[in-house]
Design an enzyme around this catalytic site. Sequence first.
Site, PDB file in Angstrom:
ATOM      1  N   CYS A  34       0.791  -1.201  -0.087  1.00 53.68           N
ATOM      2  CA  CYS A  34       0.231  -0.061  -0.031  1.00 53.68           C
ATOM      3  C   CYS A  34       0.884   1.297  -0.031  1.00 53.68           C
ATOM      4  O   CYS A  34       1.937   1.368   0.690  1.00 53.68           O
ATOM      5  CB  CYS A  34      -0.956   0.098   1.045  1.00 53.68           C
ATOM      6  SG  CYS A  34      -1.939  -1.246   1.329  1.00 53.68           S
ATOM      7  N   ARG A  89       4.021  -0.601  -4.500  1.00 49.99           N
ATOM      8  CA  ARG A  89       3.738  -1.101  -3.446  1.00 49.99           C
ATOM      9  C   ARG A  89       2.418  -1.878  -3.414  1.00 49.99           C
ATOM     10  O   ARG A  89       1.881  -2.355  -2.338  1.00 49.99           O
ATOM     11  CB  ARG A  89       3.497   0.199  -2.388  1.00 49.99           C
ATOM     12  CG  ARG A  89       4.935   1.076  -2.278  1.00 49.99           C
ATOM     13  CD  ARG A  89       4.834   2.136  -1.482  1.00 49.99           C
ATOM     14  NE  ARG A  89       4.615   1.700   0.006  1.00 49.99           N
ATOM     15  CZ  ARG A  89       5.745   1.437   0.872  1.00 49.99           C
ATOM     16  NH1 ARG A  89       6.805   1.498   0.394  1.00 49.99           N
ATOM     17  NH2 ARG A  89       5.413   0.908   1.926  1.00 49.99           N
ATOM     18  N   TRP A 140      -2.775  -2.852  -1.756  1.00 49.05           N
ATOM     19  CA  TRP A 140      -2.246  -4.168  -1.789  1.00 49.05           C
ATOM     20  C   TRP A 140      -3.014  -4.898  -0.624  1.00 49.05           C
ATOM     21  O   TRP A 140      -3.119  -4.642   0.386  1.00 49.05           O
ATOM     22  CB  TRP A 140      -0.697  -4.518  -1.750  1.00 49.05           C
ATOM     23  CG  TRP A 140      -0.474  -5.895  -1.974  1.00 49.05           C
ATOM     24  CD1 TRP A 140      -0.076  -6.487  -3.077  1.00 49.05           C
ATOM     25  CD2 TRP A 140      -0.335  -6.864  -0.942  1.00 49.05           C
ATOM     26  NE1 TRP A 140       0.118  -7.629  -3.021  1.00 49.05           N
ATOM     27  CE2 TRP A 140      -0.138  -8.072  -1.505  1.00 49.05           C
ATOM     28  CE3 TRP A 140      -0.782  -7.149   0.518  1.00 49.05           C
ATOM     29  CZ2 TRP A 140       0.363  -9.412  -1.158  1.00 49.05           C
ATOM     30  CZ3 TRP A 140      -0.306  -8.432   0.894  1.00 49.05           C
ATOM     31  CH2 TRP A 140      -0.094  -9.472   0.173  1.00 49.05           C
ATOM     32  N   ASN A 142      -1.728   2.279   5.733  1.00 51.24           N
ATOM     33  CA  ASN A 142      -0.843   0.915   5.190  1.00 51.24           C
ATOM     34  C   ASN A 142      -0.386   0.285   6.479  1.00 51.24           C
ATOM     35  O   ASN A 142       0.160   0.778   7.415  1.00 51.24           O
ATOM     36  CB  ASN A 142       0.382   1.710   4.525  1.00 51.24           C
ATOM     37  CG  ASN A 142       1.498   0.626   4.254  1.00 51.24           C
ATOM     38  OD1 ASN A 142       2.700   1.114   3.919  1.00 51.24           O
ATOM     39  ND2 ASN A 142       1.182  -0.511   4.023  1.00 51.24           N
ATOM     40  N   GLY A 143      -0.883  -0.832   6.554  1.00 47.06           N
ATOM     41  CA  GLY A 143      -0.383  -1.678   7.841  1.00 47.06           C
ATOM     42  C   GLY A 143      -1.394  -2.666   8.138  1.00 47.06           C
ATOM     43  O   GLY A 143      -2.657  -2.937   7.155  1.00 47.06           O
ATOM     44  N   GLU A 192      17.070 -18.056  -7.792  1.00 46.45           N
ATOM     45  CA  GLU A 192      16.464 -16.800  -8.164  1.00 46.45           C
ATOM     46  C   GLU A 192      15.848 -16.560  -9.540  1.00 46.45           C
ATOM     47  O   GLU A 192      14.994 -15.935  -9.934  1.00 46.45           O
ATOM     48  CB  GLU A 192      17.787 -15.896  -7.815  1.00 46.45           C
ATOM     49  CG  GLU A 192      17.535 -14.319  -8.558  1.00 46.45           C
ATOM     50  CD  GLU A 192      16.407 -13.438  -8.087  1.00 46.45           C
ATOM     51  OE1 GLU A 192      15.735 -13.832  -6.891  1.00 46.45           O
ATOM     52  OE2 GLU A 192      16.126 -12.769  -8.688  1.00 46.45           O
ATOM     53  N   LYS A 205      12.151 -15.463 -10.430  1.00 47.43           N
ATOM     54  CA  LYS A 205      11.857 -14.478 -11.570  1.00 47.43           C
ATOM     55  C   LYS A 205      10.766 -15.049 -12.576  1.00 47.43           C
ATOM     56  O   LYS A 205       9.685 -14.215 -12.808  1.00 47.43           O
ATOM     57  CB  LYS A 205      13.001 -14.102 -12.205  1.00 47.43           C
ATOM     58  CG  LYS A 205      13.485 -12.866 -12.450  1.00 47.43           C
ATOM     59  CD  LYS A 205      13.437 -11.727 -11.467  1.00 47.43           C
ATOM     60  CE  LYS A 205      13.396 -11.960  -9.918  1.00 47.43           C
ATOM     61  NZ  LYS A 205      13.526 -11.240  -8.773  1.00 47.43           N
ATOM     62  N   GLU A 262       7.178 -15.045 -10.694  1.00 45.29           N
ATOM     63  CA  GLU A 262       6.884 -13.642 -10.556  1.00 45.29           C
ATOM     64  C   GLU A 262       6.319 -13.068 -11.685  1.00 45.29           C
ATOM     65  O   GLU A 262       5.316 -12.468 -11.582  1.00 45.29           O
ATOM     66  CB  GLU A 262       8.028 -12.837 -10.247  1.00 45.29           C
ATOM     67  CG  GLU A 262       8.277 -12.856  -8.518  1.00 45.29           C
ATOM     68  CD  GLU A 262       9.442 -12.117  -8.331  1.00 45.29           C
ATOM     69  OE1 GLU A 262       9.460 -11.402  -6.961  1.00 45.29           O
ATOM     70  OE2 GLU A 262      10.440 -11.980  -8.744  1.00 45.29           O
ATOM     71  N   HIS A 300      15.819 -37.710  -5.979  1.00 48.85           N
ATOM     72  CA  HIS A 300      14.860 -38.349  -4.933  1.00 48.85           C
ATOM     73  C   HIS A 300      13.513 -37.728  -4.889  1.00 48.85           C
ATOM     74  O   HIS A 300      12.889 -37.592  -3.816  1.00 48.85           O
ATOM     75  CB  HIS A 300      15.741 -37.692  -3.469  1.00 48.85           C
ATOM     76  CG  HIS A 300      17.043 -38.206  -3.386  1.00 48.85           C
ATOM     77  ND1 HIS A 300      17.358 -39.533  -3.093  1.00 48.85           N
ATOM     78  CD2 HIS A 300      18.213 -37.567  -3.731  1.00 48.85           C
ATOM     79  CE1 HIS A 300      18.504 -39.834  -3.229  1.00 48.85           C
ATOM     80  NE2 HIS A 300      19.096 -38.530  -3.399  1.00 48.85           N
ATOM     81  N   LYS A 311       6.117  -4.576  -4.175  1.00 46.86           N
ATOM     82  CA  LYS A 311       7.455  -4.607  -4.068  1.00 46.86           C
ATOM     83  C   LYS A 311       8.091  -4.255  -2.611  1.00 46.86           C
ATOM     84  O   LYS A 311       8.955  -5.008  -2.162  1.00 46.86           O
ATOM     85  CB  LYS A 311       7.946  -3.327  -4.868  1.00 46.86           C
ATOM     86  CG  LYS A 311       9.366  -3.304  -4.877  1.00 46.86           C
ATOM     87  CD  LYS A 311      10.125  -2.793  -6.014  1.00 46.86           C
ATOM     88  CE  LYS A 311      11.659  -3.080  -6.127  1.00 46.86           C
ATOM     89  NZ  LYS A 311      11.831  -4.359  -6.529  1.00 46.86           N
TER      90      LYS A 311
END
Length: 612
Positions: free
Chosen positions: A2, A27, A74, A100-101, A485, A489, A492, A508, A607
């Site tokens: 947010c 955000r 968000w 925000n929170g 990584e 990506k 995402e 395995h 982000k």
Amino acid sequence: MCGIVGYVGRHNAVPVLISGLESLEYRGYDSAGVAVLQNDGIGIRKAKGKVDNLRTLLLNNPVSGKVGIGHTRWATHGAPSDRNAHPHFSNGEVIAVVHNGIIENYQELKDELEAKGYKFESETDTETAANLIYDFYKECNDLLEAVRLTLERIEGSYALGVLCSDCPDQIIAARKESPLIIGIGQGENFIASDIPAILEYTRDAYILDDKELALVKADSIQIFDIEGNEIEKSVYSYKWNVEAAQKSGYDHFMLKEIYEQPKVVKDNLAHRFSEDGKHIELDGIKLGKEQLKNINQIYIVACGTAYYAGLVGKYLLERIVRIPVNSEVASEFRYKDPLIDEHTLVIVVSQSGETADTLSALKLAKDRGARVLAIVNAVGSSIAREADDVLYTLAGFEIAVASTKAFSAQVTAMYLITLHIAQELGKISDEDFAEIKTALDKLPSQINDILTKAVPAIRKFVNKYIGSKNVFYIGRGLDYVVGMEGSLKLKEIAYLHSEPYAAGELKHGPIALIEEATLVVGVVTQESLFDKTKSNIKEVKARGAKVLAIAMKGNSSIEEVADDVIYIPRTHWMLTSILANIPQQLFAYYMALGLGEDIDKPRNLAKSVTVE
Ligand code: G6P
């Protein structure tokens, strides 16, 4: 998560709020809204989806006024919808709030308010704050005091912006565990979750600390502690310029940020060595021989891409310094009662410096007496301010949600820290140090080399593999970490199911998932492990996989087992991670582009994750 922005001044607040929200979309972008003080009370406009939708709504149904707050969301409490979008009104439309929170005790507060007759329109926790402020305001008739009393009742985290229809000249702002700055203008002032939102107007700001409130008017800013005492704060001047927050001709921020990596790595290496190049000099880090002798273990704690950068550090520190290193995602670390004490060095890694779990992990580590070193990009962020030592990663703004240049900067920081600790503890010879330094100096131009030469080949592979539904990344040691990584990506931004696996562990279980044409990306840059990983590639080939390998130049025998190969320039074993990751970034980028996805704003992500 947010983004909040606010304006109080002599101009119409709406354009300032909209451009601010656009800069804060990294955000969250589930919905956006503004509240503006008009002559006849507060006008709110809000819409599900990106700020563009709000912009369209405002064209058809405008509001204007010289004081306003805005929010890009968000979703946490309640689905993304017009109704759950911020700002939220109190009953009577007297108070409007952006938040925000997470208000953890919101149900208890809501029950109390409902018992008093308050009605709720949304499923959000924020509406509780709006009504609670209104409830106190009705009693004390003082907006600042009403917000302060509300904060005393709220458990959880918040950055708040509050408007009141009776107070047409002001915004009240408050913060606990979610970032908020108060931008200082001339005849106008601002509030914002982050500086890009207001960079067009000012670079000077007060950074609010936890449990501080601000009364913001066009010509004055007053800051108070939670007891209501006015406090003095120093002004922070940001160094960024407006261009840093723009695409500069690239189609996406992600691509711009990928191409910034040679410079980012170069900047991170500059001035970090003594003049003769024989020692590391890290400004802001007081970790000399004496402190290090006291350390018997290291924890590296972070989230997302920063966690993988930390994992590179674990492999390097253990192998070179020979000290036990645990690497943990912050959300696990903080609840597992970790075995840390004053003999532990905790390294936290964060681009934003605001990730809630990483920040809480840092506080836990400090409470237990550990020494905390933070590798952070955002200057003045909460994590940077709380840590004992800070190494800034000098990557500039990273705006695309999928992190690229921050990873390279964080890994470079890991190289420097490893070399520094190794040298202080006498774990590296002058010859080895000199060899690594020479290789480090070449890194920026080697990244550039990949960026200028590899793109046509990568686009060709993307065309070939674009139908893939499942993608495995395999490797050993540092190559395994790089694969993690790369896989992240792809998930995402291209929304492809993808898993990283330690190449030797594949048999395995996961090898059962390999079938005709499953795509496997084999990262094989570690020469000491080359033959082992090559054998694992043979195993997946034998079961029908298509293999795209990333190997170091000169190791062309990989072509015997891989369908396609991308070569990275030759470097020291410890420095392959950044180079091997560049083709992975480009691969994910062009896959997402080919699939038509929204590269800079992938679905469901944000982000800066300031909620747990
Ligand atoms: C989010 C972002 C990732 C980032 C992670 C940690 O998930 O989308 O790109 O790696 O948070 O963020 P930090 O700011 O702490 O590095």
